[in-house]
Motif scaffolding. Structure first.
Motif, PDB file in Angstrom:
ATOM      1  N   ALA A  46     -12.343 -28.535 -47.941  1.00  0.00           N
ATOM      2  CA  ALA A  46     -13.709 -28.376 -48.444  1.00  0.00           C
ATOM      3  C   ALA A  46     -14.007 -26.894 -48.582  1.00  0.00           C
ATOM      4  CB  ALA A  46     -14.698 -29.024 -47.484  1.00  0.00           C
ATOM      5  N   PRO A  47     -14.720 -26.502 -49.634  1.00  0.00           N
ATOM      6  CA  PRO A  47     -15.080 -25.098 -49.788  1.00  0.00           C
ATOM      7  C   PRO A  47     -15.811 -24.588 -48.549  1.00  0.00           C
ATOM      8  CG  PRO A  47     -15.675 -26.343 -51.755  1.00  0.00           C
ATOM      9  CD  PRO A  47     -15.259 -27.341 -50.716  1.00  0.00           C
ATOM     10  N   GLY A  48     -15.400 -23.444 -48.066  1.00  0.00           N
ATOM     11  CA  GLY A  48     -16.032 -22.810 -46.909  1.00  0.00           C
ATOM     12  C   GLY A  48     -15.431 -23.208 -45.576  1.00  0.00           C
ATOM     13  N   SER A  49     -14.684 -24.313 -45.541  1.00  0.00           N
ATOM     14  CA  SER A  49     -14.168 -24.795 -44.248  1.00  0.00           C
ATOM     15  C   SER A  49     -13.087 -23.879 -43.678  1.00  0.00           C
ATOM     16  CB  SER A  49     -13.665 -26.230 -44.365  1.00  0.00           C
ATOM     17  OG  SER A  49     -12.630 -26.344 -45.317  1.00  0.00           O
ATOM     18  N   VAL A  50     -12.248 -23.333 -44.527  1.00  0.00           N
ATOM     19  CA  VAL A  50     -11.206 -22.423 -44.033  1.00  0.00           C
ATOM     20  C   VAL A  50     -11.846 -21.179 -43.434  1.00  0.00           C
ATOM     21  CG1 VAL A  50      -9.249 -20.961 -44.699  1.00  0.00           C
ATOM     22  CG2 VAL A  50      -9.451 -23.276 -45.630  1.00  0.00           C
ATOM     23  N   GLU A  60      -2.459 -26.059 -35.389  1.00  0.00           N
ATOM     24  CA  GLU A  60      -2.537 -26.128 -36.855  1.00  0.00           C
ATOM     25  C   GLU A  60      -3.218 -24.866 -37.354  1.00  0.00           C
ATOM     26  OE1 GLU A  60      -2.031 -29.893 -35.061  1.00  0.00           O
ATOM     27  OE2 GLU A  60      -3.756 -28.586 -34.841  1.00  0.00           O
ATOM     28  N   SER A  61      -2.803 -24.423 -38.509  1.00  0.00           N
ATOM     29  CA  SER A  61      -3.453 -23.254 -39.115  1.00  0.00           C
ATOM     30  C   SER A  61      -4.880 -23.634 -39.512  1.00  0.00           C
ATOM     31  CB  SER A  61      -2.683 -22.817 -40.361  1.00  0.00           C
ATOM     32  OG  SER A  61      -2.830 -23.799 -41.391  1.00  0.00           O
ATOM     33  N   PRO A  62      -5.757 -22.640 -39.680  1.00  0.00           N
ATOM     34  CA  PRO A  62      -7.108 -22.968 -40.173  1.00  0.00           C
ATOM     35  C   PRO A  62      -7.065 -23.743 -41.493  1.00  0.00           C
ATOM     36  CG  PRO A  62      -7.089 -20.750 -39.309  1.00  0.00           C
ATOM     37  CD  PRO A  62      -5.650 -21.229 -39.317  1.00  0.00           C
ATOM     38  N   GLU A  63      -6.112 -23.407 -42.356  1.00  0.00           N
ATOM     39  CA  GLU A  63      -6.002 -24.104 -43.638  1.00  0.00           C
ATOM     40  C   GLU A  63      -5.625 -25.571 -43.441  1.00  0.00           C
ATOM     41  OE1 GLU A  63      -5.722 -19.821 -44.158  1.00  0.00           O
ATOM     42  OE2 GLU A  63      -4.579 -21.175 -42.876  1.00  0.00           O
ATOM     43  N   ALA A  64      -4.632 -25.825 -42.579  1.00  0.00           N
ATOM     44  CA  ALA A  64      -4.215 -27.214 -42.322  1.00  0.00           C
ATOM     45  C   ALA A  64      -5.337 -27.995 -41.643  1.00  0.00           C
ATOM     46  CB  ALA A  64      -2.952 -27.237 -41.466  1.00  0.00           C
TER      47      ALA A  64
END
Length: 181
Positions: free
Chosen positions: A43-47, A126-130
């Protein structure tokens, strides 16, 4: 002024930063989220939110962890609710508002905070992206989906039935009180 004031100022600063990032997430439209899910994108902003939390892992982990500050966790949930509710009400069917909506938003926000707590418990493996991808999809998973048996609920109809039951319960309570007097 003193240690409690110092802690409060740190928490206020963290919450302001977290809220800014939550507001980026709440700006997303449902069609955009569906597209992101189809493309395995977060989702946009979640990373950005999860990167911020990871960058401040020592402090935030201490506040969110097993021996953490329950009052701070409540403040995160309240901050997220305040940011999410106005956006979540945009375009919503009127019959879904009220008690059902209040509990729904509480459920979703608390679940998301719980996922972040679990992420911290697992050492941010987990990475912030994952993690952002996982959280984006989990928000739309219904329990039956995991078993190949999706449960379709007409939420506005259910909300209206719930409201009617509450009104009936309130009328019964009033009638009972009046008969006891």
């Amino acid at each position: 002024r003193d240690i409690p004031d110092f802690i409060n100022q740190i928490e206020d600063g963290l919450l302001a930063e977290i809220r800014e990032r939550i507001e980026l997430i709440t700006a997303a439209q449902l069609p955009d989220l569906y597209h992101n899910i189809d493309e395995l994108e977060p989702a946009p902003g979640s990373v950005e939110l999860l990167r911020y939390l990871a960058a401040n892992r020592d402090l935030i982990g201490a506040l969110l962890g097993p021996g953490g500050d329950q009052a701070f966790i409540k403040r995160i949930i309240d901050t997220a609710r305040e940011a999410v509710v106005p956006r979540a009400q945009t375009g919503i069917l009127g019959l879904a508002l009220g008690t059902f909506f209040d509990y729904y938003v509480t459920y979703v926000v608390s679940a998301e905070v719980g996922l972040i707590q679990r992420w911290f418990e697992r050492g941010l493996t987990e990475s912030p992206e994952a993690m952002a991808r996982i959280m984006t999809v989990i928000a739309f998973v219904r329990p039956g989906d995991l078993y190949g048996q999706p449960i379709d609920i007409n939420v506005p109809e259910y909300g209206l039935k719930l409201l009617n039951l509450q009104l009936e319960d309130a009328a019964d309570t009033v009638a009972t009180v009046e008969s006891n007097n």
